[in-house]
Design an enzyme around this catalytic site. Sequence first.
Site, PDB file in Angstrom:
ATOM      1  N   ARG A  58      29.939  45.216  68.375  1.00 41.24           N
ATOM      2  CA  ARG A  58      30.441  46.251  67.471  1.00 41.24           C
ATOM      3  C   ARG A  58      29.794  47.590  67.831  1.00 41.24           C
ATOM      4  O   ARG A  58      28.573  47.681  67.955  1.00 41.24           O
ATOM      5  CB  ARG A  58      30.142  45.896  66.013  1.00 41.24           C
ATOM      6  CG  ARG A  58      30.754  46.866  65.015  1.00 41.24           C
ATOM      7  CD  ARG A  58      30.451  46.442  63.579  1.00 41.24           C
ATOM      8  NE  ARG A  58      31.120  45.180  63.266  1.00 41.24           N
ATOM      9  CZ  ARG A  58      30.601  44.239  62.472  1.00 41.24           C
ATOM     10  NH1 ARG A  58      29.395  44.398  61.957  1.00 41.24           N
ATOM     11  NH2 ARG A  58      31.283  43.138  62.218  1.00 41.24           N
ATOM     12  N   ARG A 172      20.412  43.665  52.136  1.00 36.69           N
ATOM     13  CA  ARG A 172      21.702  43.323  52.711  1.00 36.69           C
ATOM     14  C   ARG A 172      22.316  44.611  53.230  1.00 36.69           C
ATOM     15  O   ARG A 172      21.709  45.678  53.155  1.00 36.69           O
ATOM     16  CB  ARG A 172      22.620  42.645  51.681  1.00 36.69           C
ATOM     17  CG  ARG A 172      22.294  41.201  51.373  1.00 36.69           C
ATOM     18  CD  ARG A 172      22.672  40.244  52.504  1.00 36.69           C
ATOM     19  NE  ARG A 172      24.057  39.820  52.439  1.00 36.69           N
ATOM     20  CZ  ARG A 172      24.966  40.074  53.357  1.00 36.69           C
ATOM     21  NH1 ARG A 172      24.671  40.771  54.419  1.00 36.69           N
ATOM     22  NH2 ARG A 172      26.204  39.651  53.237  1.00 36.69           N
ATOM     23  N   LYS A 173      23.542  44.540  53.710  1.00 38.88           N
ATOM     24  CA  LYS A 173      24.187  45.723  54.266  1.00 38.88           C
ATOM     25  C   LYS A 173      24.410  46.781  53.194  1.00 38.88           C
ATOM     26  O   LYS A 173      24.330  46.511  51.992  1.00 38.88           O
ATOM     27  CB  LYS A 173      25.520  45.350  54.905  1.00 38.88           C
ATOM     28  CG  LYS A 173      26.601  44.957  53.901  1.00 38.88           C
ATOM     29  CD  LYS A 173      27.926  44.737  54.595  1.00 38.88           C
ATOM     30  CE  LYS A 173      29.023  44.423  53.580  1.00 38.88           C
ATOM     31  NZ  LYS A 173      30.337  44.247  54.203  1.00 38.88           N
ATOM     32  N   GLY A 431      40.726  37.136  55.506  1.00 46.01           N
ATOM     33  CA  GLY A 431      40.830  35.708  55.766  1.00 46.01           C
ATOM     34  C   GLY A 431      39.891  34.857  54.958  1.00 46.01           C
ATOM     35  O   GLY A 431      39.935  33.624  55.031  1.00 46.01           O
ATOM     36  N   CYS A 436      36.436  41.629  54.119  1.00 43.73           N
ATOM     37  CA  CYS A 436      36.326  42.616  55.192  1.00 43.73           C
ATOM     38  C   CYS A 436      37.590  43.458  55.339  1.00 43.73           C
ATOM     39  O   CYS A 436      37.532  44.576  55.838  1.00 43.73           O
ATOM     40  CB  CYS A 436      36.008  41.934  56.516  1.00 43.73           C
ATOM     41  SG  CYS A 436      34.416  41.082  56.510  1.00 43.73           S
ATOM     42  N   GLY A 437      38.736  42.935  54.912  1.00 47.41           N
ATOM     43  CA  GLY A 437      39.984  43.691  54.974  1.00 47.41           C
ATOM     44  C   GLY A 437      40.274  44.490  53.717  1.00 47.41           C
ATOM     45  O   GLY A 437      41.408  44.936  53.525  1.00 47.41           O
TER      46      GLY A 437
END
Length: 533
Positions: A58, A172-173, A431, A436-437
């Site tokens: 990434r 975390r992120k 998914g 994430c989408g």
Amino acid sequence: MATKIEEIKSNASFEEIWKKIKHYGREGLGEIPDEDLHLLRFYGVFYRKPTPGYFMIRVRVPGGILESGKFTTSQLEALANITEKYGRDIIDITTRQQVQLRWIKIEDVPPIIEQLNRVGLTTLQTGHDNIRGVTTCPVAGLSADEVMDTRELVKEVNDAFVGNWKYTNLPRKLNITIIGCHDDCTHAEINDIAFTPAERKGEIGFHVWVGGGLGPWGTQRSLFLDAFVRKEEVKEVCLRILDLYTEYGNREKRNRARLKFIIDEWGLDKFREKLQSVLSFKLKRGGLARTHPHRHNDHIGIHPQHNPKYVYAGLNVLTGRLYLSQVRELIRIAKEYGTGEIRLTTDQNVIIPNIPKERLLEFKSEPLLSELSINPSPFTRGLIACTGKTFCPNALIETKDRSKELAAYLDEHVGAEVMKATGGLTIHASGCPNSCGNPHTGQIGIIGKKIKVDGKFVEAADIYLGAEFGLYGGFNELWKSRVPFEEAGPLLAEVIKRFVSQKYKYETFREWCIRVGEIKGSLNEFAPMIHER
């Protein structure tokens, strides 16, 4: 008690991780222990179980701007060359204006990272417990209608933490967006830290929002901190919030480790007080919002720039996946008609800026625009999709394929009606529940499932309806669960036809869904309440 991942991080450093990357680059994949696979993510290197033996890399692209002119080759050209030499045929655009390269062998990771560095790109901190890509309006500095140009601010904030080990050890992120336009085109409402344009006593600056996010734990809209900051104060606010998150974030339960959980525990007033105690300046109360309540600009099509001699073109990239032949053509036409620069959007699309008006007809005749359209069909236009199980071990469905099929079905069966009634409806697909989408921000949201039908597992989805864009909008809500994908198109087409035939003149899809009982949300749950003080 700290988790195993916290123990792994405690003894790491950029230097040690780079040594490991070079070691495995020399020795091959072998048996890389799980501990080291975790650490490689600090360099944006992810082992992908669905493609044994291969990694994803990434690449960080601050503000989504792939530059040209400063280097021996453009940044996009470098990405294409790397993909051609070391990967396969695809480059993926993420919802954080970043790029993912696939089918990479561990032996090739060190030279790839070195080549990226030579053109001003980095993979640092694009994974694990780090700040993801700092997003902004993809036409910052171009738009004829922006409040301020945020490009330098994004660079300043990005440079403050990238390469700084202090900001790798987050619980975390964390996601940051800095927006200078009226349109909330980067979804400030789902960022941990968001800056949106505002005005206070005649001065232009930003409102501060905190605690937004999506994930398997649920959804949270960002909360207004009742704070106005100047441009020169943005970086300090970011870093001090990061410090609070680092110190007080939950390190024992990773599914409770986002900024929102600190705010849930403390309350917004205490969070503001804690932040104030570590700032070098006094926070001012909020002013007048300069963000439109529900408008969202996807930037697709031809648009004016502040310099009236030029326009920019937004091209629709279906599910964010670019093929190498398309990338090569993008590079060519960006150089031919523009300045070689390419920009990425959080809707997984691309923008070519600085096209002279007198060359617009010629530009529109380019064959690439039949693949990356400037005027796509209504459901294709609003389609966002995560990686899917082809590459992601968490995904339960082939998200990109299924969402393309769904969009094509709806375009065929109700596209013309929807185009006439509303201009289009967005589909956001993930998914798995990791989101994430951005599935909860789509007017139609998809979260993939696997279910049994007649004794066989098939791809299915939970379907959500009724998101409304913007800081004062609302997330969608579960409409039907565990729907086989072969049934999703007809079900959605039926409800959309009812919407088109029943909607009031200015009624939005969310408003209609609530009025007729498809979802239960409130129409005024996020009504704007920000006024000049």
